[in-house]
Design a protein around this motif. Sequence first.
Motif, PDB file in Angstrom:
ATOM      1  N   ALA A   1      22.051  -4.784  32.984  1.00 29.97           N
ATOM      2  CA  ALA A   1      22.015  -5.399  33.817  1.00 29.97           C
ATOM      3  C   ALA A   1      22.461  -4.729  35.138  1.00 29.97           C
ATOM      4  O   ALA A   1      21.851  -4.605  37.035  1.00 29.97           O
ATOM      5  N   PHE A   2      23.517  -3.542  34.943  1.00 29.28           N
ATOM      6  CA  PHE A   2      22.912  -2.344  36.065  1.00 29.28           C
ATOM      7  C   PHE A   2      21.683  -1.774  36.068  1.00 29.28           C
ATOM      8  O   PHE A   2      22.075  -0.944  37.146  1.00 29.28           O
ATOM      9  N   GLY A   3      21.147  -1.641  35.389  1.00 30.10           N
ATOM     10  CA  GLY A   3      19.768  -1.030  35.752  1.00 30.10           C
ATOM     11  C   GLY A   3      19.732   0.281  35.257  1.00 30.10           C
ATOM     12  O   GLY A   3      18.843   0.688  35.565  1.00 30.10           O
ATOM     13  N   LEU A   4      20.267   0.643  34.527  1.00 33.22           N
ATOM     14  CA  LEU A   4      20.775   1.732  33.730  1.00 33.22           C
ATOM     15  C   LEU A   4      19.595   2.282  33.019  1.00 33.22           C
ATOM     16  O   LEU A   4      19.287   3.231  32.601  1.00 33.22           O
ATOM     17  N   LYS A   5      18.886   1.446  31.981  1.00 31.48           N
ATOM     18  CA  LYS A   5      17.648   1.083  31.312  1.00 31.48           C
ATOM     19  C   LYS A   5      16.946   1.940  32.116  1.00 31.48           C
ATOM     20  O   LYS A   5      15.710   2.472  31.274  1.00 31.48           O
ATOM     21  N   ALA A   6      16.694   1.094  32.912  1.00 32.37           N
ATOM     22  CA  ALA A   6      14.769   1.587  33.810  1.00 32.37           C
ATOM     23  C   ALA A   6      14.817   2.864  33.943  1.00 32.37           C
ATOM     24  O   ALA A   6      13.296   2.471  35.024  1.00 32.37           O
TER      25      ALA A   6
ATOM     26  N   PRO B   1      22.675   7.952  36.903  1.00 28.57           N
ATOM     27  CA  PRO B   1      23.706   8.551  37.146  1.00 28.57           C
ATOM     28  C   PRO B   1      24.420   9.059  36.444  1.00 28.57           C
ATOM     29  O   PRO B   1      23.982   8.989  35.587  1.00 28.57           O
ATOM     30  N   ASN B   2      25.036  10.115  37.539  1.00 24.47           N
ATOM     31  CA  ASN B   2      26.134  11.243  37.052  1.00 24.47           C
ATOM     32  C   ASN B   2      27.781   9.854  36.152  1.00 24.47           C
ATOM     33  O   ASN B   2      28.489   9.880  36.015  1.00 24.47           O
ATOM     34  N   PHE B   3      27.316   8.762  36.766  1.00 22.69           N
ATOM     35  CA  PHE B   3      28.569   7.245  36.680  1.00 22.69           C
ATOM     36  C   PHE B   3      28.238   6.265  37.210  1.00 22.69           C
ATOM     37  O   PHE B   3      27.264   6.898  37.733  1.00 22.69           O
ATOM     38  N   VAL B   4      29.024   5.351  36.817  1.00 23.56           N
ATOM     39  CA  VAL B   4      28.645   4.253  37.635  1.00 23.56           C
ATOM     40  C   VAL B   4      30.455   3.361  37.517  1.00 23.56           C
ATOM     41  O   VAL B   4      31.015   3.395  36.170  1.00 23.56           O
ATOM     42  N   LEU B   5      30.367   2.394  37.866  1.00 24.39           N
ATOM     43  CA  LEU B   5      31.926   1.718  38.607  1.00 24.39           C
ATOM     44  C   LEU B   5      31.508   0.395  37.812  1.00 24.39           C
ATOM     45  O   LEU B   5      30.750  -0.158  38.495  1.00 24.39           O
ATOM     46  N   GLY B   6      32.385   0.061  36.683  1.00 26.10           N
ATOM     47  CA  GLY B   6      32.283  -2.135  36.442  1.00 26.10           C
ATOM     48  C   GLY B   6      33.674  -2.263  36.540  1.00 26.10           C
ATOM     49  O   GLY B   6      34.579  -1.485  36.198  1.00 26.10           O
ATOM     50  N   TYR B   7      33.372  -4.222  36.978  1.00 20.12           N
ATOM     51  CA  TYR B   7      35.039  -4.099  36.526  1.00 20.12           C
ATOM     52  C   TYR B   7      34.333  -4.663  35.723  1.00 20.12           C
ATOM     53  O   TYR B   7      33.465  -5.539  34.976  1.00 20.12           O
TER      54      TYR B   7
END
Length: 141
Positions: A78-83, A88-94
């Motif tokens: 959903a974050f688009g990390l697979k595509a 990115p160096n990091f992601v932030l999530g709730y």
Amino acid sequence: LGRLRAQPVQRLLDGVLNGAQQRGELRQTLAEMQRMKVSIFRFLPGDLLLFLPTTGSHWYAFNVNAPHHYLSEESAEAFGLKARARRPNFVLGYVVSIEPHVAAADVFPTAGAGTANPYNLPAGTRFWVVTATQMTGSGAS
């Protein structure tokens, strides 16, 4: 004469109402600021977590004494990390939810059993899969 006496009372009421409005705005601002703080000690729904990439294709929650918290595959997608060609160096999530697991002996168990140890942890190690929503504008190149 009655009108003259009412003016100080009205000013007092206006001051009280204005003070209450300012306190409400301050509370709202403080709540928004609190929501922007990254949790590192314990993780609960609503907390903001910093996820770092692992050497594999997984994302690990930065922590102090709260090891083995991983971003769920669904959240990563959903974050688009697979595509992305470059992660990115990091992601932030709730945090939406946290699901506890215990690592099985087999990294790839028999068909139909699911992936019981996707992070290649020692058998018996407790780990948690975190479902999260991405913080708007998070992620660095």
